[in-house]
Design a protein around this motif. Structure first.
Motif: not given
Ligand code: HEC
Length: 204
Positions: A1-16
């Protein structure tokens, strides 16, 4: 779950960071994600174009083009009716010639014979596939119809028959009518109407 949250945050930063600042003011060239949508090989309206000899970007319509939706002039030739009325013209408004009849025979064979048969007696190939009620063009009623009404039937259809106006141009519709009249005459003519020199060959 932790990895998912970190990965998701990274993805959001990347997309934005990639997509979010499109439209922002910058002196740097923008990132084009789909450059083919931004830059297309096309000629804009009313601009010059070197491709054609006359330099016009927009081509002129082909001679004789009729704009979609433009009304045809209200003439017997175009409508099969007396101008300004709904009365059908009794006789066709074009001169009949041997070439026209030949053209009519060819067009009839293409467009009408599948249903009405080569002789016009409703014995076309479609009768073998379940088409039951086909107008017999030798019916006394149809023989007596005005040429203009036949024109209307070809153009707009009648009862079960669909219209063929979009498929057959106006001159060809009249040529087909001339040929249908010839087919009808072939069963109605009397011996006296046959040229004298040919009569003997018929009575044999
Ligand atoms: C797909 C089959 C089909 C084709 C092709 C077709 N017809 Fe017909 N036609 C019919 C049928 C079916 C009727 C009978 C309509 C009814 O009365 O329900 C008919 C009826 C007619 C009639 C009689 C109309 C009346 O007043 O009762 C004429 C005339 C006629 N067709 C001419 C033509 C001509 C000319 C062509 C070629 C341009 C043609 N048809 C092509 C199926 C066809």
């Amino acid at each position: 779950m932790r990895y998912f949250l970190a990965g998701f945050a990274l993805l959001v930063v990347l997309v934005v960071s990639v997509a979010g600042f499109r439209g922002g003011l910058s002196r740097k060239p923008p990132i084009e994600i789909f450059p083919d949508m931004d830059r297309q090989a096309k000629v804009r309206p009313q601009t010059a174009d070197g491709f054609f000899a006359n330099g016009l970007g927009s081509r002129l319509p082909v001679a004789g083009t009729v704009a979609r939706g433009a009304p045809f002039a209200d003439t017997p030739l175009n409508t099969g009716r007396e101008p300004g009325t709904t009365n059908y013209v009794a006789a066709m408004p074009v001169a009949v010639s041997a070439e026209m009849l030949a053209r009519g025979q060819e067009r009839y064979t293409i467009h009408c014979s599948p249903c009405h048969g080569g002789q016009g007696d409703a014995k076309g190939i479609t009768t073998k596939f379940g088409m039951a009620v086909i107008g017999n063009l030798h019916d006394a009623r149809i023989v007596q119809l005005a040429d203009g009404e036949l024109f209307n039937t070809i153009t707009n259809g009648k009862n079960l028959m669909q219209g063929y106006g979009p498929n057959i141009d106006i001159a060809d519709r009249w040529a087909i009518i001339a040929y249908v009249r010839a087919l009808q005459l072939s069963r109605l003519a009397t011996l006296d109407e046959v040229p004298a020199e040919l009569r003997a060959s018929l009575t044999k």
